[in-house]
Design a protein around this motif. Structure first.
Motif, PDB file in Angstrom:
ATOM      1  N   ALA A   1       7.574   7.547 -47.499  1.00  0.00           N
ATOM      2  CA  ALA A   1       6.117   7.456 -47.396  1.00  0.00           C
ATOM      3  C   ALA A   1       5.601   8.000 -46.074  1.00  0.00           C
ATOM      4  O   ALA A   1       4.418   8.336 -45.956  1.00  0.00           O
ATOM      5  CB  ALA A   1       5.662   6.006 -47.571  1.00  0.00           C
ATOM      6  N   ALA A   2       6.468   8.099 -45.083  1.00  0.00           N
ATOM      7  CA  ALA A   2       6.030   8.542 -43.751  1.00  0.00           C
ATOM      8  C   ALA A   2       5.368   9.911 -43.806  1.00  0.00           C
ATOM      9  O   ALA A   2       4.376  10.170 -43.102  1.00  0.00           O
ATOM     10  CB  ALA A   2       7.213   8.557 -42.793  1.00  0.00           C
ATOM     11  N   ASP A   3       5.886  10.796 -44.640  1.00  0.00           N
ATOM     12  CA  ASP A   3       5.350  12.155 -44.723  1.00  0.00           C
ATOM     13  C   ASP A   3       4.000  12.220 -45.437  1.00  0.00           C
ATOM     14  O   ASP A   3       3.340  13.268 -45.414  1.00  0.00           O
ATOM     15  CB  ASP A   3       6.337  13.068 -45.452  1.00  0.00           C
ATOM     16  CG  ASP A   3       7.627  13.267 -44.672  1.00  0.00           C
ATOM     17  OD1 ASP A   3       7.588  13.164 -43.436  1.00  0.00           O
ATOM     18  OD2 ASP A   3       8.671  13.510 -45.313  1.00  0.00           O
ATOM     19  N   LEU A   4       3.594  11.128 -46.064  1.00  0.00           N
ATOM     20  CA  LEU A   4       2.335  11.106 -46.819  1.00  0.00           C
ATOM     21  C   LEU A   4       1.180  10.519 -46.023  1.00  0.00           C
ATOM     22  O   LEU A   4       0.039  10.527 -46.486  1.00  0.00           O
ATOM     23  CB  LEU A   4       2.518  10.295 -48.110  1.00  0.00           C
ATOM     24  CG  LEU A   4       3.668  10.720 -49.032  1.00  0.00           C
ATOM     25  CD1 LEU A   4       3.763   9.778 -50.223  1.00  0.00           C
ATOM     26  CD2 LEU A   4       3.483  12.153 -49.490  1.00  0.00           C
ATOM     27  N   VAL A   5       1.460  10.005 -44.844  1.00  0.00           N
ATOM     28  CA  VAL A   5       0.443   9.339 -44.021  1.00  0.00           C
ATOM     29  C   VAL A   5      -0.407  10.367 -43.288  1.00  0.00           C
ATOM     30  O   VAL A   5       0.131  11.308 -42.686  1.00  0.00           O
ATOM     31  CB  VAL A   5       1.111   8.359 -43.035  1.00  0.00           C
ATOM     32  CG1 VAL A   5       0.085   7.748 -42.090  1.00  0.00           C
ATOM     33  CG2 VAL A   5       1.841   7.264 -43.809  1.00  0.00           C
ATOM     34  N   ARG A   6      -1.713  10.190 -43.320  1.00  0.00           N
ATOM     35  CA  ARG A   6      -2.635  11.183 -42.759  1.00  0.00           C
ATOM     36  C   ARG A   6      -3.556  10.635 -41.667  1.00  0.00           C
ATOM     37  O   ARG A   6      -4.191  11.400 -40.966  1.00  0.00           O
ATOM     38  CB  ARG A   6      -3.509  11.750 -43.883  1.00  0.00           C
ATOM     39  CG  ARG A   6      -2.716  12.477 -44.978  1.00  0.00           C
ATOM     40  CD  ARG A   6      -2.163  13.777 -44.464  1.00  0.00           C
ATOM     41  NE  ARG A   6      -1.406  14.503 -45.491  1.00  0.00           N
ATOM     42  CZ  ARG A   6      -0.092  14.434 -45.626  1.00  0.00           C
ATOM     43  NH1 ARG A   6       0.617  13.663 -44.796  1.00  0.00           N
ATOM     44  NH2 ARG A   6       0.530  15.114 -46.574  1.00  0.00           N
ATOM     45  N   ARG A   7      -3.661   9.319 -41.520  1.00  0.00           N
ATOM     46  CA  ARG A   7      -4.690   8.735 -40.647  1.00  0.00           C
ATOM     47  C   ARG A   7      -4.189   8.368 -39.255  1.00  0.00           C
ATOM     48  O   ARG A   7      -4.944   7.818 -38.454  1.00  0.00           O
ATOM     49  CB  ARG A   7      -5.274   7.485 -41.307  1.00  0.00           C
ATOM     50  CG  ARG A   7      -5.785   7.695 -42.728  1.00  0.00           C
ATOM     51  CD  ARG A   7      -7.059   8.474 -42.771  1.00  0.00           C
ATOM     52  NE  ARG A   7      -8.181   7.694 -42.248  1.00  0.00           N
ATOM     53  CZ  ARG A   7      -9.419   8.139 -42.166  1.00  0.00           C
ATOM     54  NH1 ARG A   7      -9.684   9.384 -42.542  1.00  0.00           N
ATOM     55  NH2 ARG A   7     -10.390   7.380 -41.696  1.00  0.00           N
TER      56      ARG A   7
END
Length: 220
Positions: free
Chosen positions: A186-192
């Motif tokens: 999930a780390a690669d999907l975080v944008r904020r």
């Protein structure tokens, strides 16, 4: 060099192999043992019991006889490392290394958990690390994420975790730590906010450091 990993989900083998490649480790360094029965028992019991901890410690001790370091990759079972006793090599819980790294951040640390049985051990770990470094922390459970994982919906699972991480950054977190190994993707999907810290990489780094410390020094 051999790093033995005790997992409770078969999918975590690939997660750790990916982390190993990122760190430049050669193929074959990691040896994987998967014991889903241990986590299943803990979930049925509502958490880690003395009996499950003893069985986990015995499994870790057995792995230690044929490795340079042993990693327990399940956060629910993490406290079991404390009762392993005298082992010939380091026996580490990956979430302890994660908590130490997270505590180095300035500001507020948010640790995300996906399964309820990890909340108590994760809170205890992060509380200790945060107290030593003087940072504030919060542990959050990502509601319903574990149902997606158990159903084999990896994309839905990781999306829910990334959404929770983004929400944590919106709420003022300086860094988010993904407390369970299965959450790493999930780390690669975080944008904020900054890329969250993950336990596979933290745990492998800790194992490598301990192995290096034990290596005999060559006199020049």
């Amino acid at each position: 060099m051999i790093i033995a990993c005790l997992h409770t989900a078969d999918s975590n083998c690939a997660v750790f192999e990916a982390a190993a490649r990122k760190l430049g480790l050669a193929s074959g360094v990691l040896h994987h043992t998967v014991r889903p029965d241990l986590l299943d028992a803990a979930e049925r019991a509502g958490g880690l019991t003395d009996e499950i901890a003893s069985e986990t410690a015995a499994a870790l001790s057995a792995l230690a006889t044929h490795a340079d370091a042993v990693l327990l990759t399940c956060s629910t079972l993490g406290p079991s490392t404390a009762i392993v006793g005298q082992a010939p090599v380091p026996v580490l819980r990956i979430d302890a290394a994660l908590a130490e790294r997270a505590a180095d951040a300035d500001g507020k640390v948010v640790a995300l958990c996906a399964v309820e049985t990890t909340v108590a051990p994760t809170t205890a770990l992060f509380s200790e690390a945060a107290k030593l470094k003087g940072v504030t922390f919060e542990v959050r459970l990502v509601a319903c994420a574990w149902k997606s994982f158990k159903a084999g919906d990896r994309d839905g699972y990781l999306a829910a975790i990334a959404k929770a991480a983004d929400a944590s950054y919106d709420d003022g977190a300086s860094i988010v730590a993904l407390a369970q190994a299965s959450m790493a993707g999930a780390a690669d999907l975080v944008r904020r906010g900054p890329c969250p810290l993950t336990s596979p990489e933290a745990g492998l780094r800790a194992a490598l450091e301990r192995i290096a410390q034990r290596a005999p020094r060559v006199e020049s």
